[in-house]
Design an enzyme around this catalytic site. Structure first.
Site, PDB file in Angstrom:
ATOM      1  N   ASN A   9       0.787  -1.229   0.000  1.00 49.34           N
ATOM      2  CA  ASN A   9       0.000   0.000   0.000  1.00 49.34           C
ATOM      3  C   ASN A   9       0.822   1.283   0.000  1.00 49.34           C
ATOM      4  OD1 ASN A   9      -2.446  -1.353  -0.073  1.00 49.34           O
ATOM      5  ND2 ASN A   9      -2.483  -1.598   2.139  1.00 49.34           N
ATOM      6  N   CYS A  10       2.123   1.191  -0.052  1.00 46.86           N
ATOM      7  CA  CYS A  10       3.002   2.356  -0.072  1.00 46.86           C
ATOM      8  C   CYS A  10       2.872   3.070  -1.426  1.00 46.86           C
ATOM      9  CB  CYS A  10       4.440   1.893   0.150  1.00 46.86           C
ATOM     10  SG  CYS A  10       5.692   3.138  -0.138  1.00 46.86           S
ATOM     11  N   ASP A  11       2.722   4.381  -1.400  1.00 44.31           N
ATOM     12  CA  ASP A  11       2.561   5.153  -2.636  1.00 44.31           C
ATOM     13  C   ASP A  11       3.768   5.022  -3.564  1.00 44.31           C
ATOM     14  OD1 ASP A  11       0.037   6.025  -1.923  1.00 44.31           O
ATOM     15  OD2 ASP A  11       0.747   7.926  -1.094  1.00 44.31           O
ATOM     16  N   LYS A  14       3.621   1.742  -5.275  1.00 45.75           N
ATOM     17  CA  LYS A  14       2.618   1.756  -6.349  1.00 45.75           C
ATOM     18  C   LYS A  14       3.181   2.384  -7.616  1.00 45.75           C
ATOM     19  CE  LYS A  14      -1.336   1.804  -3.237  1.00 45.75           C
ATOM     20  NZ  LYS A  14      -2.457   2.583  -2.703  1.00 45.75           N
TER      21      LYS A  14
END
Length: 114
Positions: A9-11, A14
């Site tokens: 879920n880390c930007d 992504k």
């Protein structure tokens, strides 16, 4: 084949996934939250790059550490900290041909995969 380590879920993760997908680069994702960190691998990363590069000192995980831990950090203590709190590792950590690449910048990835 490329291995990429991080948290789903880390930007920044992504962005790295998107870049790899857009450029048709096959990779294997290792999720720290689900799989933890292999001690042997973590030792290798620390020996090769040092704790100062592997640990993300800008993140909340680092800021939550007590001052004594931060002040006495070394590769040995970093190994234990990484295993206890893998989200402290800079993301993404990408391995291609045994080379470790920390972080994500499109220009760096472009150069790596040319």
């Amino acid at each position: 084949m490329v291995d990429i380590y991080g948290i789903k879920n880390c930007d920044t993760m992504k962005k790295a996934f998107h870049w790899l997908d857009e450029n048709n680069i096959e990779y294997t994702f290792h999720d720290y939250k689900k799989e933890g960190v292999n001690e042997t691998q973590a030792k290798q990363w620390l020996e090769e790059l040092g704790w100062e590069n592997i640990i993300n000192k800008r993140g909340t995980t680092w800021r939550k550490l007590d001052d004594k831990t931060k002040d006495t950090m070394n590769n040995e203590l970093a190994l234990q900290t990484i295993q206890d709190q893998p989200s402290i590792i800079k993301r993404p950590l990408l391995i291609k041909n045994n080379e470790i690449i920390l972080g994500f910048k499109p220009s760096d990835y472009q150069a790596i995969f040319q």
